[in-house]
Design an enzyme around this catalytic site. Structure first.
Site, PDB file in Angstrom:
ATOM      1  N   MET A  30       0.853  -1.197   0.000  1.00 35.01           N
ATOM      2  CA  MET A  30       0.000   0.000   0.000  1.00 35.01           C
ATOM      3  C   MET A  30       0.887   1.245   0.000  1.00 35.01           C
ATOM      4  O   MET A  30       0.438   2.340   0.338  1.00 35.01           O
ATOM      5  CB  MET A  30      -0.946  -0.016   1.203  1.00 35.01           C
ATOM      6  CG  MET A  30      -1.921  -1.193   1.136  1.00 35.01           C
ATOM      7  SD  MET A  30      -3.477  -0.908   1.988  1.00 35.01           S
ATOM      8  CE  MET A  30      -2.919  -0.631   3.645  1.00 35.01           C
ATOM      9  N   LEU A  33       6.694   3.107   1.686  1.00 40.08           N
ATOM     10  CA  LEU A  33       7.606   1.978   1.876  1.00 40.08           C
ATOM     11  C   LEU A  33       8.671   2.273   2.937  1.00 40.08           C
ATOM     12  O   LEU A  33       9.114   3.404   3.091  1.00 40.08           O
ATOM     13  CB  LEU A  33       8.272   1.629   0.546  1.00 40.08           C
ATOM     14  CG  LEU A  33       7.295   1.335  -0.603  1.00 40.08           C
ATOM     15  CD1 LEU A  33       8.059   0.936  -1.860  1.00 40.08           C
ATOM     16  CD2 LEU A  33       6.296   0.255  -0.227  1.00 40.08           C
ATOM     17  N   HIS A  34       9.061   1.210   3.647  1.00 39.01           N
ATOM     18  CA  HIS A  34      10.116   1.296   4.662  1.00 39.01           C
ATOM     19  C   HIS A  34      10.965   0.035   4.557  1.00 39.01           C
ATOM     20  O   HIS A  34      10.755  -0.790   3.646  1.00 39.01           O
ATOM     21  CB  HIS A  34       9.504   1.466   6.061  1.00 39.01           C
ATOM     22  CG  HIS A  34       8.419   0.478   6.367  1.00 39.01           C
ATOM     23  ND1 HIS A  34       8.661  -0.873   6.523  1.00 39.01           N
ATOM     24  CD2 HIS A  34       7.075   0.627   6.500  1.00 39.01           C
ATOM     25  CE1 HIS A  34       7.528  -1.491   6.777  1.00 39.01           C
ATOM     26  NE2 HIS A  34       6.545  -0.604   6.754  1.00 39.01           N
ATOM     27  N   GLY A  36      10.955  -2.675   5.994  1.00 39.22           N
ATOM     28  CA  GLY A  36      10.193  -3.931   5.961  1.00 39.22           C
ATOM     29  C   GLY A  36       9.812  -4.291   4.535  1.00 39.22           C
ATOM     30  O   GLY A  36       9.937  -5.451   4.119  1.00 39.22           O
ATOM     31  N   HIS A  37       9.369  -3.295   3.760  1.00 38.94           N
ATOM     32  CA  HIS A  37       9.009  -3.566   2.359  1.00 38.94           C
ATOM     33  C   HIS A  37      10.242  -3.925   1.542  1.00 38.94           C
ATOM     34  O   HIS A  37      10.190  -4.795   0.673  1.00 38.94           O
ATOM     35  CB  HIS A  37       8.343  -2.337   1.730  1.00 38.94           C
ATOM     36  CG  HIS A  37       7.035  -1.971   2.344  1.00 38.94           C
ATOM     37  ND1 HIS A  37       6.887  -0.887   3.164  1.00 38.94           N
ATOM     38  CD2 HIS A  37       5.814  -2.553   2.244  1.00 38.94           C
ATOM     39  CE1 HIS A  37       5.621  -0.795   3.542  1.00 38.94           C
ATOM     40  NE2 HIS A  37       4.949  -1.792   3.008  1.00 38.94           N
ATOM     41  N   ASP A 152       2.205  -9.330   9.324  1.00 43.54           N
ATOM     42  CA  ASP A 152       0.749  -9.472   9.214  1.00 43.54           C
ATOM     43  C   ASP A 152       0.434 -10.958   9.109  1.00 43.54           C
ATOM     44  O   ASP A 152       0.064 -11.461   8.044  1.00 43.54           O
ATOM     45  CB  ASP A 152       0.236  -8.709   7.989  1.00 43.54           C
ATOM     46  CG  ASP A 152       0.456  -7.221   8.128  1.00 43.54           C
ATOM     47  OD1 ASP A 152       0.021  -6.652   9.139  1.00 43.54           O
ATOM     48  OD2 ASP A 152       1.087  -6.625   7.238  1.00 43.54           O
ATOM     49  N   SER A 187       6.437  -0.552  10.567  1.00 43.08           N
ATOM     50  CA  SER A 187       5.110  -0.460   9.970  1.00 43.08           C
ATOM     51  C   SER A 187       4.866   0.989   9.554  1.00 43.08           C
ATOM     52  O   SER A 187       5.351   1.917  10.211  1.00 43.08           O
ATOM     53  CB  SER A 187       4.051  -0.879  11.000  1.00 43.08           C
ATOM     54  OG  SER A 187       2.773  -0.420  10.591  1.00 43.08           O
ATOM     55  N   SER A 188       4.097   1.160   8.478  1.00 41.89           N
ATOM     56  CA  SER A 188       3.787   2.524   8.038  1.00 41.89           C
ATOM     57  C   SER A 188       3.012   3.283   9.108  1.00 41.89           C
ATOM     58  O   SER A 188       3.081   4.508   9.186  1.00 41.89           O
ATOM     59  CB  SER A 188       2.944   2.481   6.757  1.00 41.89           C
ATOM     60  OG  SER A 188       3.660   1.798   5.756  1.00 41.89           O
ATOM     61  N   ARG A 189       2.269   2.569   9.934  1.00 38.33           N
ATOM     62  CA  ARG A 189       1.434   3.248  10.938  1.00 38.33           C
ATOM     63  C   ARG A 189       2.239   3.681  12.164  1.00 38.33           C
ATOM     64  O   ARG A 189       1.711   4.386  13.024  1.00 38.33           O
ATOM     65  CB  ARG A 189       0.274   2.347  11.352  1.00 38.33           C
ATOM     66  CG  ARG A 189      -0.774   2.210  10.230  1.00 38.33           C
ATOM     67  CD  ARG A 189      -2.017   1.493  10.691  1.00 38.33           C
ATOM     68  NE  ARG A 189      -3.101   1.599   9.743  1.00 38.33           N
ATOM     69  CZ  ARG A 189      -3.526   0.611   8.951  1.00 38.33           C
ATOM     70  NH1 ARG A 189      -2.942  -0.569   8.977  1.00 38.33           N
ATOM     71  NH2 ARG A 189      -4.550   0.805   8.127  1.00 38.33           N
TER      72      ARG A 189
HETATM   73  O1  PAF Z   1      -0.134  -5.714   3.676  1.00 34.02           O
HETATM   74  C1  PAF Z   1      -0.540  -4.800   2.927  1.00 34.02           C
HETATM   75  O2  PAF Z   1       0.146  -3.800   2.712  1.00 34.02           O
HETATM   76  C2  PAF Z   1      -1.915  -4.921   2.284  1.00 34.02           C
HETATM   77  O3  PAF Z   1      -2.830  -5.523   3.130  1.00 34.02           O
HETATM   78  C3  PAF Z   1      -1.879  -5.627   0.909  1.00 34.02           C
HETATM   79  C4  PAF Z   1      -1.427  -7.075   1.033  1.00 34.02           C
HETATM   80  C5  PAF Z   1      -0.946  -4.877  -0.025  1.00 34.02           C
HETATM   81  C6  PAF Z   1      -3.281  -5.628   0.299  1.00 34.02           C
HETATM   82  O4  PAF Z   1      -3.753  -4.332   0.128  1.00 34.02           O
END
Ligand code: PAF
Length: 282
Positions: A30, A33-34, A36-37, A152, A187-189
């Site tokens: 979504m 990005l950080h 983790g991504h 997640d 996490s982005s949050r």
């Molecule tokens: O983990 C996430 O960032 C979202 O839930 C995903 C898997 C991209 C679906 O929108």
């Protein structure tokens, strides 16, 4: 790296690669990005020859009172990070490209049972939104593998079940959670936390670790372990949604053998944080 916004452009690019026998790896995100991504992209690089990432803040997985409107959107920085991580194709669709008739009228994917417990109980409809967008993205990209973070854990479990149930020809790879030096999961949050809250936040992981130590030592007093975790987080100032010991394979109540996972979700200030820890057993 190419950036495209239409489904047709993604398909044309991926099908071109496939003609050359390339193995395609996909990381849905979504955005915002950080590290983790980046670790998800690195995991993808170990399994494929060509890499696709999507950036789409999926309205269907947000509840009416959640942070869809305020979810951090940083497309320029995201593009730079993906290019630096070796991504070949960034898919950044508008809402109407994904939900031509709006998300409310779109066909939905539901994974029964798993979608209604834990996160699904607190966030009704959330996993329907996740399963729907991931199914759509997998149909659009048609990757050989797709990477999801263990942070997640329930999402990963829901997606594995959906892929198996719908006979989707894709291998799901799990990438380990990336943590700051103090154990706090990226996490982005996390940016919703102020400085004082950020200082308290590592208690989530240390409380999970305390539960994991009891489980690893053979303690089967699951209710007592859950209660202790819940109370420990409350004592620090969290409002705890759940602190739960489950079987890792299906998130059912623990059986006599097989890996366990402790999952928690807790609110601190404006942030709702989730984390988990896995415990192997004989
Ligand atoms: O983990 C996430 O960032 C979202 O839930 C995903 C898997 C991209 C679906 O929108």
């Amino acid at each position: 790296m190419e950036t495209v916004v239409t489904i047709a452009a993604v398909r044309a690019m991926v099908r071109g690669w496939r003609k050359h026998g390339h193995r395609v790896a996909f990381v849905p995100t979504m955005g915002n990005l950080h590290a983790g991504h980046v670790s998800l992209i690195e995991a993808a690089r170990r399994h494929g020859d060509r890499f696709v990432a999507s950036i789409f803040v999926n309205p269907m997985q947000f509840g009416p009172n959640e942070d869809f409107a305020h979810y951090p959107r940083t497309p320029t920085e995201d593009g730079r990070m993906l290019a630096a991580a070796g991504c070949d194709l960034m898919f950044m669709p508008e809402g109407a490209e994904i939900y031509a008739n709006g998300p409310e009228r779109a066909t939905r994917v539901e994974v029964p049972g798993l979608s209604r417990i834990l996160e699904g109980e607190v966030r009704p409809g959330h996993f329907e939104g996740v399963a729907t967008i991931v199914a759509k993205l997998l149909h659009i990209v048609e990757p050989d593998i797709a990477v999801f973070g263990e942070k997640d854990f329930q999402q990963l479990t829901v997606i594995r079940r959906m892929v198996a149930d719908l006979c989707m020809p894709v291998e799901i790879i799990a990438a380990p959670t990336v943590r700051d030096a103090d154990g706090f999961a990226k996490s982005s949050r996390n940016q919703y936390l102020n400085e004082a809250e950020r200082a308290l936040a590592p208690a989530i992981y240390s409380t999970l670790q305390a539960a994991a130590r009891r489980l690893a030592a053979g303690d089967t007093e699951y209710a007592s372990i859950e209660h202790a975790g819940f109370k420990a987080l409350e004592a620090v100032g969290f409002r705890v949604d759940y602190f739960s010991v489950r079987q890792a394979v299906d998130l059912n109540a623990p059986g006599p053998s097989g890996a366990l996972v402790v999952l928690t979700a807790a609110r601190l200030g404006k942030a709702r944080l989730i984390d988990n820890i896995r415990i192997e057993r004989a």
